[in-house]
Design an enzyme around this catalytic site. Structure first.
Site, PDB file in Angstrom:
ATOM      1  N   GLU A  55     -34.696 -15.054  16.011  1.00 46.97           N
ATOM      2  CA  GLU A  55     -35.443 -15.804  16.893  1.00 46.97           C
ATOM      3  C   GLU A  55     -36.531 -14.151  16.896  1.00 46.97           C
ATOM      4  OE1 GLU A  55     -34.381 -18.893  20.008  1.00 46.97           O
ATOM      5  OE2 GLU A  55     -33.258 -17.446  19.945  1.00 46.97           O
ATOM      6  N   TYR A  56     -35.156 -13.046  16.813  1.00 42.42           N
ATOM      7  CA  TYR A  56     -35.418 -11.537  16.251  1.00 42.42           C
ATOM      8  C   TYR A  56     -36.414 -11.416  15.996  1.00 42.42           C
ATOM      9  CZ  TYR A  56     -34.904  -6.496  15.550  1.00 42.42           C
ATOM     10  OH  TYR A  56     -35.113  -5.613  15.342  1.00 42.42           O
ATOM     11  N   ASP A  57     -36.803 -12.109  14.924  1.00 46.51           N
ATOM     12  CA  ASP A  57     -37.687 -12.459  13.800  1.00 46.51           C
ATOM     13  C   ASP A  57     -38.919 -12.017  14.150  1.00 46.51           C
ATOM     14  OD1 ASP A  57     -36.052 -10.560  11.760  1.00 46.51           O
ATOM     15  OD2 ASP A  57     -35.344 -13.173  10.552  1.00 46.51           O
ATOM     16  N   LEU A 103      -9.883  19.008  11.644  1.00 45.72           N
ATOM     17  CA  LEU A 103      -9.500  18.698  12.566  1.00 45.72           C
ATOM     18  C   LEU A 103      -7.964  18.959  12.082  1.00 45.72           C
ATOM     19  CD1 LEU A 103     -10.006  15.348  13.805  1.00 45.72           C
ATOM     20  CD2 LEU A 103     -10.224  17.784  15.456  1.00 45.72           C
ATOM     21  N   GLU A 133      -8.233   8.468  20.907  1.00 46.72           N
ATOM     22  CA  GLU A 133      -8.969   7.825  20.481  1.00 46.72           C
ATOM     23  C   GLU A 133      -8.586   7.061  18.893  1.00 46.72           C
ATOM     24  OE1 GLU A 133     -12.102   9.449  21.439  1.00 46.72           O
ATOM     25  OE2 GLU A 133     -12.761  10.091  19.342  1.00 46.72           O
ATOM     26  N   LYS A 135      -8.861   7.597  14.857  1.00 46.17           N
ATOM     27  CA  LYS A 135      -9.371   8.870  13.779  1.00 46.17           C
ATOM     28  C   LYS A 135      -9.824   7.406  12.861  1.00 46.17           C
ATOM     29  CE  LYS A 135      -8.947  12.370  11.190  1.00 46.17           C
ATOM     30  NZ  LYS A 135      -9.091  12.048  10.036  1.00 46.17           N
ATOM     31  N   ASP A 137     -11.417   6.519   9.814  1.00 50.65           N
ATOM     32  CA  ASP A 137     -11.748   6.444   8.630  1.00 50.65           C
ATOM     33  C   ASP A 137     -13.295   6.345   7.602  1.00 50.65           C
ATOM     34  OD1 ASP A 137     -11.359   7.595   6.455  1.00 50.65           O
ATOM     35  OD2 ASP A 137      -9.571   6.632   5.693  1.00 50.65           O
ATOM     36  N   TYR A 246     -18.588  10.239  18.446  1.00 48.92           N
ATOM     37  CA  TYR A 246     -16.905  10.463  19.545  1.00 48.92           C
ATOM     38  C   TYR A 246     -17.067  11.873  20.281  1.00 48.92           C
ATOM     39  CZ  TYR A 246     -16.244  12.062  14.599  1.00 48.92           C
ATOM     40  OH  TYR A 246     -16.065  12.164  12.963  1.00 48.92           O
ATOM     41  N   LYS A 320      -7.281  14.402  21.976  1.00 50.27           N
ATOM     42  CA  LYS A 320      -8.658  15.278  22.794  1.00 50.27           C
ATOM     43  C   LYS A 320      -8.025  16.065  24.245  1.00 50.27           C
ATOM     44  CE  LYS A 320     -12.073  13.956  19.639  1.00 50.27           C
ATOM     45  NZ  LYS A 320     -13.173  12.993  19.531  1.00 50.27           N
ATOM     46  N   LYS A 344      -1.942  11.562  12.030  1.00 46.97           N
ATOM     47  CA  LYS A 344      -2.306  10.780  10.610  1.00 46.97           C
ATOM     48  C   LYS A 344      -1.332   9.643  10.474  1.00 46.97           C
ATOM     49  CE  LYS A 344      -4.598  12.751   8.175  1.00 46.97           C
ATOM     50  NZ  LYS A 344      -5.748  12.188   6.965  1.00 46.97           N
ATOM     51  N   CYS A 438     -10.892 -10.041 -29.215  1.00 47.40           N
ATOM     52  CA  CYS A 438     -10.508 -10.656 -27.980  1.00 47.40           C
ATOM     53  C   CYS A 438      -8.352 -10.227 -28.025  1.00 47.40           C
ATOM     54  CB  CYS A 438     -10.901 -12.289 -27.764  1.00 47.40           C
ATOM     55  SG  CYS A 438      -9.744 -13.023 -26.214  1.00 47.40           S
ATOM     56  N   CYS A 441      -8.095 -14.641 -28.312  1.00 48.19           N
ATOM     57  CA  CYS A 441      -8.472 -15.459 -29.352  1.00 48.19           C
ATOM     58  C   CYS A 441      -8.479 -14.887 -30.474  1.00 48.19           C
ATOM     59  CB  CYS A 441      -9.129 -16.166 -28.966  1.00 48.19           C
ATOM     60  SG  CYS A 441     -10.902 -15.988 -29.098  1.00 48.19           S
ATOM     61  N   CYS A 456     -15.240 -11.636 -24.410  1.00 50.41           N
ATOM     62  CA  CYS A 456     -15.556 -12.642 -25.293  1.00 50.41           C
ATOM     63  C   CYS A 456     -15.925 -13.521 -25.269  1.00 50.41           C
ATOM     64  CB  CYS A 456     -13.648 -13.203 -25.173  1.00 50.41           C
ATOM     65  SG  CYS A 456     -13.192 -14.890 -26.080  1.00 50.41           S
ATOM     66  N   CYS A 461     -11.936 -20.023 -26.088  1.00 49.95           N
ATOM     67  CA  CYS A 461     -10.238 -19.053 -25.872  1.00 49.95           C
ATOM     68  C   CYS A 461     -10.008 -19.459 -24.455  1.00 49.95           C
ATOM     69  CB  CYS A 461     -11.664 -17.912 -25.415  1.00 49.95           C
ATOM     70  SG  CYS A 461     -10.490 -16.220 -25.450  1.00 49.95           S
TER      71      CYS A 461
HETATM   72  S1  IVH Z   1     -13.473  14.531  17.104  1.00 45.14           S
HETATM   73  C1  IVH Z   1     -14.621  18.941  17.102  1.00 45.14           C
HETATM   74  N1  IVH Z   1     -13.345  12.304  16.637  1.00 45.14           N
HETATM   75  O1  IVH Z   1     -12.118  13.136  11.003  1.00 45.14           O
HETATM   76  C2  IVH Z   1     -13.717  18.055  16.484  1.00 45.14           C
HETATM   77  N2  IVH Z   1     -13.246  13.458  14.913  1.00 45.14           N
HETATM   78  O2  IVH Z   1     -10.641  15.004   9.826  1.00 45.14           O
HETATM   79  C3  IVH Z   1     -14.843  16.875  16.351  1.00 45.14           C
HETATM   80  N3  IVH Z   1     -13.037  11.827  13.029  1.00 45.14           N
HETATM   81  O3  IVH Z   1     -14.312  16.091  10.507  1.00 45.14           O
HETATM   82  C4  IVH Z   1     -14.097  16.193  15.418  1.00 45.14           C
HETATM   83  N4  IVH Z   1     -12.582  10.153  13.809  1.00 45.14           N
HETATM   84  O4  IVH Z   1     -15.005  13.451  11.314  1.00 45.14           O
HETATM   85  C5  IVH Z   1     -13.286  13.569  15.970  1.00 45.14           C
HETATM   86  N5  IVH Z   1     -12.764  10.134  17.053  1.00 45.14           N
HETATM   87  C6  IVH Z   1     -12.529  11.299  16.245  1.00 45.14           C
HETATM   88  C7  IVH Z   1     -12.522  11.183  14.559  1.00 45.14           C
HETATM   89  C8  IVH Z   1     -12.875  12.187  13.974  1.00 45.14           C
HETATM   90  C9  IVH Z   1     -12.515  10.197  12.634  1.00 45.14           C
HETATM   91  C10 IVH Z   1     -13.120  12.800  12.013  1.00 45.14           C
HETATM   92  C11 IVH Z   1     -13.905  13.713  11.849  1.00 45.14           C
HETATM   93  C12 IVH Z   1     -14.063  14.819  11.354  1.00 45.14           C
HETATM   94  C13 IVH Z   1     -12.221  14.458  10.103  1.00 45.14           C
HETATM   95  C14 IVH Z   1     -11.879  15.074  10.573  1.00 45.14           C
END
Ligand code: IVH
Length: 697
Positions: A55-57, A103, A133, A135, A137, A246, A320, A344, A438, A441, A456, A461
């Site tokens: 439907e979106y399409d 950070l 919040e 972090k 990855d 963020y 923060k 971390k 191999c 065999c 192989c 085999c």
């Molecule tokens: S705040 C000025 N919030 O982690 C500071 N960074 O190792 C702004 N990252 O370079 C960053 N989650 O790419 C912030 N909730 C989060 C994050 C976050 C991942 C990353 C960000 C930063 C790196 C630092």
């Protein structure tokens, strides 16, 4: 972002548009765009779609049609304008409005207690509200919006300047092309966030790579950051990345907007709320505010426990200072803000020594180098064996026997060697030599051009036969629990099991003489084997181990037929008409179903009583009930898939070849032998697209 009333309005407009998408008038173009943006938001931000993809399409196509007829009405923020048609040239380097600092890291409760004291000392206050919040990855990006429009996206680069990747970022539907920042008095804003690939998407992506014998990507972070700089924006779109925002790094208020200053610009959680309200993905429910550092620590620890259950990878938490005014007073070092710190989580990396490399033969004959390492415990698991995938990976990483290697095991990702620690080399390390025969065999190995693995090609085999049976009984295939890899190997060695159908004709009295096979375990094994006969067809298809056919394709095939053996009548063309089946996959399926040995195995499995019944849905009732259709050649406007769907929606049936059973052959351009055959049969109605559309109108 959308009030209850707005949702009701959007849904009403959607229903109206869907009744006759092709008849939407130019007057409604803005509403149609809003409706599409609304559904993008429901799908990509709230994960709670209100319409089907189809439907979106339909709505999207209606907008494309209107814009094609009235190109002067196209706006840069129109949902159609995400689609980049041309390739990116070399990426240009652009300077960030504000340097993208990283950070400071912390690793323990004590580190956080110390930091709490430090920040309070900096501004001389006794109580600070902290926002906490995850972090994320992934790969960091910055987005600039000016006068409510997305004008630039860039990678982090060296922190001061990065690559301009606006076209690629416009492909991600979780990034609004326009957002009403003006509502908050904001004229220009730079936002930072993280581009992520969810674990699910990552897993599927790697499965695709594995089916093609390509080395999987190491982790979702690499997958995301590699995607940011792809030359082809349409590839970026296909990778399904998401972006979590963020941080606001730069803000310019509209003239006279000072008075408008609100919590959105005064606190971090207010800023996140604004972004959320404007349709961005933010840390949202995983972000929390605390007045005490102890509570912060507790939240971080509780989140670490949940880490593996989240849909995306995180490597810690970010704490923060919530008040922007305090942030400004604390300021920055040259590397990081003083008002934030990363906490971390325990490392998912470790080092070990590479003792030797074994070469394993897979069920398709592919030769995989497997590194045997000294045992190392990472995130609770002892690792001794790691796949090195193929020769190209070994060459690229230049790992050698005797090397100390860095090993990572992130989330659901299988462990992998990040790199050898070359500084620790003594000179005694040896390059890895690849076999030419191999290892099982002894047949000469071949490496087809353009492929990364040696193979192989001896179908008999021993290693391949055993691997095929192991795959057949495995969890994702026939799921015969009590069988397992070890039993397959043992029974094969003892000549109690020779091939896949042999699973169902085991000589239980011979088994009962083996150690560890009492009555009870034999009974269990037998009942698990019997039960597997009723597994749904897609599991059987997957279990057959057809090259390039993973679980998704197996499901597609099972859905296409009433009975497995119908696939014998599918041409490569028919196969290519199925969802996500390309040239290579179609060729492989066709080959499988036209190989005598494979067909003999299927016959035996059918005789043994395995379920061959497919999941093809009974046709809907309608104008075309009971009528068989076949399409051939390219139709002028309809895509093959859509045309076939129309038949099915009207109760008709799609068949795969011309026979006396066929009622209608719908012919497009370049129709070939099917047309000639149908003309000969004389009983078949031959239609063009127009006739067909009339038939169902
Ligand atoms: S705040 C000025 N919030 O982690 C500071 N960074 O190792 C702004 N990252 O370079 C960053 N989650 O790419 C912030 N909730 C989060 C994050 C976050 C991942 C990353 C960000 C930063 C790196 C630092």
């Amino acid at each position: 972002m959308f009030s209850k009333e707005a949702i009701i309005d959007m849904q009403a407009a959607t229903t109206g548009f869907l009744k006759k998408p092709e008849a939407v008038s130019l007057k409604q173009i803005d509403l149609l765009r809003d409706v599409l943006r609304f559904h993008e938001y429901r799908y990509y931000i709230s994960n709670d779609p209100l319409v089907s993809d189809k439907e979106y399409d339909e709505l999207f196509t209606a907008l494309q049609k209107l814009e094609a007829e009235h190109p002067e009405k196209i706006t840069p923020a129109s949902p159609t304008q995400r689609v980049g048609n041309s390739l990116n040239g070399d990426f240009i380097t652009v300077e960030h409005l504000v340097p993208m600092l990283s950070l400071e890291n912390s690793y323990s409760a004590q580190d956080l207690l110390d930091w709490d004291k430090r920040v309070k000392g900096l501004v001389n206050v006794v109580k600070i509200d902290y926002s906490v919040e995850p972090k994320f990855d992934g790969a960091s990006v910055s987005l600039i919006y000016e006068n409510d429009l997305l004008v630039r996206a860039a990678t982090r680069g060296n922190g001061t300047a990065g690559d301009e990747i606006t076209t690629n970022m416009r492909q991600l539907r979780s990034i609004p092309l326009s957002a009403k920042f003006s509502k908050y008095g904001v004229q220009k804003i730079e936002i930072r966030g993280e581009v992520l690939m969810t674990k699910d998407v990552f897993k599927k992506y790697n499965e695709q790579l594995a089916l093609q014998n390509l080395a999987p990507l190491a982790n979702p972070r690499n997958a995301a950051s590699g995607t940011l700089r792809l030359k082809d924006p349409s590839m970026v779109r296909k990778r399904n990345l998401e972006v979590v925002l963020y941080n606001i790094s730069y803000l310019n208020l509209q003239k006279n907007a000072e008075a408008n200053k609100s919590t959105a610009t005064e606190t971090h959680d207010g800023a996140l709320q604004m972004l959320h309200d404007l349709g961005f993905k933010t840390p949202a429910s995983s972000q929390k505010l605390f007045g005490q550092i102890d509570a912060v620590i507790e939240y971080c620890n509780s989140f670490e426990k949940k880490r593996d259950t989240l849909p995306y990878e995180i490597d810690g938490m970010v704490i923060k200072v919530n008040a922007v005014e305090l942030q400004q007073r604390m300021g920055y070092t040259t590397h990081h803000p003083r008002w934030a710190i990363a906490y971390k989580f325990a490392a998912k990396q470790g080092t070990s020594k590479l003792i030797k490399v074994d070469f394993q033969v897979g069920r398709t004959g592919s030769i995989t180098p497997v590194a045997k390492i000294e045992p190392v415990v990472i995130a609770g698991a002892t690792i001794t064996s790691i796949s090195l995938f193929n020769e190209d990976v070994v060459t690229e990483k230049d790992v050698r026997i005797g090397d100390t290697v860095l090993v990572e095991r992130a989330g659901d990702v299988i462990p992998y060697i990040v790199k050898p620690l070359t500084d620790l080399r003594t000179g005694k390390e040896q390059k890895i030599k690849f076999p030419v025969n191999c290892p099982v065999c002894n047949d000469t190995l071949v490496r087809p051009e353009g492929e990364a693995v040696s193979r192989c090609v001896n179908i008999n085999c021993k290693a391949q036969v055993v691997e095929r049976i192991i795959h057949f009984v495995s969890k994702d295939a026939m799921d015969i629990r009590s069988f397992g890899e070890a039993n397959v190997r043992k029974f094969y060695e003892m000549e109690l099991l020779k091939d896949v159908p042999g699973v169902y004709t085991l000589n239980y009295s011979a088994l009962s003489t083996l150690e560890g096979f009492g009555n009870k375990s034999i009974e269990n094994l037998n009942s698990a084997i019997e039960k597997s006969k009723t597994q749904p067809l897609h599991r059987l298809i997957f279990g057959l181990g057809i090259r390039y056919v993973g679980e998704t394709t197996a499901k597609t095939l099972a859905k296409a037929v009433n009975h497995l053996r119908e696939l014998e009548n599918y041409s490569e063309e028919d196969l290519k008409n199925l969802d996500d089946v390309g040239e290579k996959v179609a060729g492989s399926i066709y080959y499988f179903f036209h190989n005598k040995d494979n067909m003999a195995i299927l016959s035996r499995l059918e005789q043994l009583g395995l379920n061959f019944k497919g999941d093809k849905k009974a046709p809907a009732e309608g104008k075309l009930s009971g009528q068989n259709f076949l399409f051939t050649g390219t139709l002028p406007t309809l895509k093959r898939n859509d045309a076939e769907q129309l038949v099915e929606q009207n109760g008709g049936n799609i068949v795969s070849s011309v026979s006396a059973k066929l009622n209608y052959l719908v012919v497009g351009e370049d129709a070939g032998s099917k047309l000639a055959k149908a003309q000969k049969l004389k009983t078949i109605n031959i239609l063009n697209e127009d006739d067909f559309l009339q038939l169902i109108s």
